[in-house]
Design an enzyme around this catalytic site. Sequence first.
Site, PDB file in Angstrom:
ATOM      1  N   HIS A 113      20.599   3.885  48.579  1.00  0.00           N
ATOM      2  CA  HIS A 113      19.814   5.151  48.495  1.00  0.00           C
ATOM      3  C   HIS A 113      19.459   5.721  49.831  1.00  0.00           C
ATOM      4  O   HIS A 113      18.825   6.770  49.804  1.00  0.00           O
ATOM      5  CB  HIS A 113      18.582   4.882  47.536  1.00  0.00           C
ATOM      6  CG  HIS A 113      19.092   4.658  46.178  1.00  0.00           C
ATOM      7  ND1 HIS A 113      19.325   5.680  45.411  1.00  0.00           N
ATOM      8  CD2 HIS A 113      19.109   3.615  45.382  1.00  0.00           C
ATOM      9  CE1 HIS A 113      19.532   5.256  43.952  1.00  0.00           C
ATOM     10  NE2 HIS A 113      19.430   3.867  44.158  1.00  0.00           N
ATOM     11  N   ALA A 116      21.435  -8.136  45.057  1.00  0.00           N
ATOM     12  CA  ALA A 116      21.979  -6.893  44.530  1.00  0.00           C
ATOM     13  C   ALA A 116      20.967  -5.912  44.402  1.00  0.00           C
ATOM     14  O   ALA A 116      21.402  -4.847  44.798  1.00  0.00           O
ATOM     15  CB  ALA A 116      22.553  -7.085  42.673  1.00  0.00           C
ATOM     16  N   THR A 117      19.608  -6.273  44.012  1.00  0.00           N
ATOM     17  CA  THR A 117      18.694  -5.134  43.955  1.00  0.00           C
ATOM     18  C   THR A 117      18.425  -4.480  45.381  1.00  0.00           C
ATOM     19  O   THR A 117      18.536  -3.253  45.538  1.00  0.00           O
ATOM     20  CB  THR A 117      17.179  -5.857  43.553  1.00  0.00           C
ATOM     21  OG1 THR A 117      17.859  -6.481  42.224  1.00  0.00           O
ATOM     22  CG2 THR A 117      16.352  -4.917  43.374  1.00  0.00           C
ATOM     23  N   LEU A 163      17.065 -11.744  38.870  1.00  0.00           N
ATOM     24  CA  LEU A 163      16.596 -11.271  37.728  1.00  0.00           C
ATOM     25  C   LEU A 163      17.158 -12.216  36.405  1.00  0.00           C
ATOM     26  O   LEU A 163      16.352 -12.345  35.452  1.00  0.00           O
ATOM     27  CB  LEU A 163      17.110  -9.931  37.199  1.00  0.00           C
ATOM     28  CG  LEU A 163      16.290  -8.728  37.994  1.00  0.00           C
ATOM     29  CD1 LEU A 163      17.138  -7.426  37.486  1.00  0.00           C
ATOM     30  CD2 LEU A 163      14.899  -8.821  37.703  1.00  0.00           C
ATOM     31  N   GLU A 189      21.495  -2.554  46.520  1.00  0.00           N
ATOM     32  CA  GLU A 189      21.631  -1.216  45.910  1.00  0.00           C
ATOM     33  C   GLU A 189      20.531  -0.292  46.304  1.00  0.00           C
ATOM     34  O   GLU A 189      20.462   1.107  46.451  1.00  0.00           O
ATOM     35  CB  GLU A 189      21.194  -1.389  44.278  1.00  0.00           C
ATOM     36  CG  GLU A 189      22.651  -2.285  43.894  1.00  0.00           C
ATOM     37  CD  GLU A 189      22.641  -2.319  42.334  1.00  0.00           C
ATOM     38  OE1 GLU A 189      22.021  -1.563  41.415  1.00  0.00           O
ATOM     39  OE2 GLU A 189      23.393  -3.337  41.921  1.00  0.00           O
ATOM     40  N   LYS A 242      20.309   1.263  37.296  1.00  0.00           N
ATOM     41  CA  LYS A 242      19.526   2.191  37.815  1.00  0.00           C
ATOM     42  C   LYS A 242      19.946   3.814  38.371  1.00  0.00           C
ATOM     43  O   LYS A 242      19.291   4.656  37.983  1.00  0.00           O
ATOM     44  CB  LYS A 242      19.241   1.583  39.263  1.00  0.00           C
ATOM     45  CG  LYS A 242      18.178   0.320  38.981  1.00  0.00           C
ATOM     46  CD  LYS A 242      17.241  -0.065  39.931  1.00  0.00           C
ATOM     47  CE  LYS A 242      17.790  -0.628  40.992  1.00  0.00           C
ATOM     48  NZ  LYS A 242      16.792  -1.608  41.918  1.00  0.00           N
ATOM     49  N   GLY A 272      24.857 -12.525  34.888  1.00  0.00           N
ATOM     50  CA  GLY A 272      24.346 -12.479  36.149  1.00  0.00           C
ATOM     51  C   GLY A 272      23.151 -13.741  36.259  1.00  0.00           C
ATOM     52  O   GLY A 272      22.305 -13.646  35.370  1.00  0.00           O
ATOM     53  N   GLY A 280      21.279 -14.510  39.163  1.00  0.00           N
ATOM     54  CA  GLY A 280      20.468 -14.323  40.342  1.00  0.00           C
ATOM     55  C   GLY A 280      19.125 -14.087  40.305  1.00  0.00           C
ATOM     56  O   GLY A 280      18.526 -14.715  39.047  1.00  0.00           O
TER      57      GLY A 280
HETATM   58  P1  NAD Z   1      21.427 -10.979  42.141  1.00  0.00           P
HETATM   59  O1  NAD Z   1      22.175 -10.551  43.251  1.00  0.00           O
HETATM   60  O2  NAD Z   1      20.286 -11.630  42.500  1.00  0.00           O
HETATM   61  O3  NAD Z   1      22.386 -11.771  41.160  1.00  0.00           O
HETATM   62  C1  NAD Z   1      23.355 -11.155  40.843  1.00  0.00           C
HETATM   63  C2  NAD Z   1      24.189 -12.253  40.044  1.00  0.00           C
HETATM   64  O4  NAD Z   1      25.311 -11.465  39.521  1.00  0.00           O
HETATM   65  C3  NAD Z   1      24.663 -13.702  40.788  1.00  0.00           C
HETATM   66  O5  NAD Z   1      24.262 -14.762  39.819  1.00  0.00           O
HETATM   67  C4  NAD Z   1      26.348 -13.553  40.714  1.00  0.00           C
HETATM   68  O6  NAD Z   1      26.621 -14.738  40.619  1.00  0.00           O
HETATM   69  C5  NAD Z   1      26.182 -12.725  39.252  1.00  0.00           C
HETATM   70  N1  NAD Z   1      27.721 -12.072  39.479  1.00  0.00           N
HETATM   71  C6  NAD Z   1      28.356 -11.196  40.355  1.00  0.00           C
HETATM   72  N2  NAD Z   1      29.388 -10.930  40.040  1.00  0.00           N
HETATM   73  C7  NAD Z   1      29.727 -11.225  38.958  1.00  0.00           C
HETATM   74  C8  NAD Z   1      30.823 -11.347  38.133  1.00  0.00           C
HETATM   75  N3  NAD Z   1      31.950 -10.583  38.299  1.00  0.00           N
HETATM   76  N4  NAD Z   1      30.945 -12.016  36.920  1.00  0.00           N
HETATM   77  C9  NAD Z   1      29.781 -12.555  36.542  1.00  0.00           C
HETATM   78  N5  NAD Z   1      28.592 -12.808  37.267  1.00  0.00           N
HETATM   79  C10 NAD Z   1      28.711 -11.901  38.428  1.00  0.00           C
HETATM   80  O7  NAD Z   1      20.914  -9.721  41.588  1.00  0.00           O
HETATM   81  P2  NAD Z   1      19.542  -9.041  41.225  1.00  0.00           P
HETATM   82  O8  NAD Z   1      18.812  -8.748  42.341  1.00  0.00           O
HETATM   83  O9  NAD Z   1      19.075 -10.247  40.091  1.00  0.00           O
HETATM   84  O10 NAD Z   1      19.908  -7.668  40.460  1.00  0.00           O
HETATM   85  C11 NAD Z   1      20.674  -7.512  39.241  1.00  0.00           C
HETATM   86  C12 NAD Z   1      20.769  -6.173  38.757  1.00  0.00           C
HETATM   87  O11 NAD Z   1      19.408  -5.594  38.399  1.00  0.00           O
HETATM   88  C13 NAD Z   1      21.133  -5.190  39.709  1.00  0.00           C
HETATM   89  O12 NAD Z   1      22.052  -4.216  39.210  1.00  0.00           O
HETATM   90  C14 NAD Z   1      19.784  -4.287  40.117  1.00  0.00           C
HETATM   91  O13 NAD Z   1      19.984  -2.909  40.567  1.00  0.00           O
HETATM   92  C15 NAD Z   1      19.103  -4.511  38.583  1.00  0.00           C
HETATM   93  N6  NAD Z   1      17.587  -4.197  38.669  1.00  0.00           N
HETATM   94  C16 NAD Z   1      17.183  -3.092  37.792  1.00  0.00           C
HETATM   95  C17 NAD Z   1      15.795  -2.870  38.031  1.00  0.00           C
HETATM   96  C18 NAD Z   1      15.237  -1.788  37.004  1.00  0.00           C
HETATM   97  O14 NAD Z   1      14.043  -1.828  37.312  1.00  0.00           O
HETATM   98  N7  NAD Z   1      16.126  -0.973  36.286  1.00  0.00           N
HETATM   99  C19 NAD Z   1      14.785  -3.339  38.890  1.00  0.00           C
HETATM  100  C20 NAD Z   1      15.443  -4.289  39.709  1.00  0.00           C
HETATM  101  C21 NAD Z   1      16.778  -4.603  39.552  1.00  0.00           C
END
Ligand code: NAD
Length: 328
Positions: free
Chosen positions: A195, A187-188, A15, A191, A121, A11, A13
């Site tokens: 909620h 995605a964040t 993060l 997601e 999450k 991924g 994006g």
């Molecule tokens: P984003 O939408 O910015 O990026 C997602 C990335 O995943 C993109 O590069 C996309 O091309 C890639 N992707 C999607 N489907 C794919 C696949 N099948 N194969 C390979 N790559 C694929 O996402 P983000 O906002 O950076 O969030 C990532 C995750 O982190 C989310 O699930 C979010 O809930 C989680 N998150 C957790 C916390 C925490 O504190 N625990 C905080 C923030 C975000």
Amino acid sequence: MQNQIKVGVLGFGGLGQAAAKVLAPKQEMKLVAIADRKGYAYDPAGLDGDACAKIYREKDSVGYLESGGVLSNNSIQDLLEKADVDGYFLALPNLPNTFMASVARQFIDAGWQGVLVDALKRTSAMEQVLAMGEDFKGAGMTYMAGCGATPGLLTAVAAIAAQSYAEIHSVTITFGVGIANWEAYRATIREDIAHLPGFDVEKARAMSDAEVEAFLDKTNGILTLENMEHADDIMLELGGICSRDRVTVGGIVDTRNAKKPLSTNVKVTGRTFEGKTSTHTFTLGDETSMAANVCGPAFGYLKAGVSLHRQGLYGLFTAAEIMPQFVK
Ligand code: NAD
């Protein structure tokens, strides 16, 4: 450097790109692999995170990278079969809610042996990977679950704060997130929308970018989240801290302003052995971004996971039961 931990990021994006920046100055870890939806990049000598981010911004995939880039609709599978990686940080969207568990299953089925770290999450998503604990063990994998900010850093803080008490009455996590532009963390934000009352994961997943935009217009860019289904609860329950119904998570996300709308904090209330009721409060510095508070801990837990793995300790561990190790 010998013994450097070879790291992959799945991924790329918001993060994933922040993760590459966090890793750049590290001596103990080297970023060698990145996958996104349309391709992957692999270089055993190390990837230049900035060059990968530039290509991703311009063409929407690191697969276009001149040296080491490969376009693929099956990027995770292709990468895991090819790359020599000690541990992956799963910075993937968990959309649908079963996606992360299905990716973990891919690693097991491929006979891959190493460390996976997620920042999952939802409680229901965490339950799926928890159910795979024995499978990870049998496969010779070490899976570190819930290792972002919340769950993650704040859950671990709650587990430590709880030690002052004989009984824990409540753990209350309140987060403030400020991001200048929701599209940096699609995605964040999806997601989080899932909620809100009237939404669920499938509904949020099906929203087009324009629909998310229109929705955020109505709320002035603000998401107010209460009583979220967050896996901090099950992690603290499993860690023996308190039952899950005593754990509450909520927060405010401003999608139009990098400044946090409130200071992220965790309050742990309990009764001491002398019979006194008290509350410990731990507050994150306002200058620390969501990305800093997710990616830092994720790699701290990755380092801890690699050390467990090297000792032959396989299976699933959560952020509430293992100390992260600081990555130099
Ligand atoms: P984003 O939408 O910015 O990026 C997602 C990335 O995943 C993109 O590069 C996309 O091309 C890639 N992707 C999607 N489907 C794919 C696949 N099948 N194969 C390979 N790559 C694929 O996402 P983000 O906002 O950076 O969030 C990532 C995750 O982190 C989310 O699930 C979010 O809930 C989680 N998150 C957790 C916390 C925490 O504190 N625990 C905080 C923030 C975000």
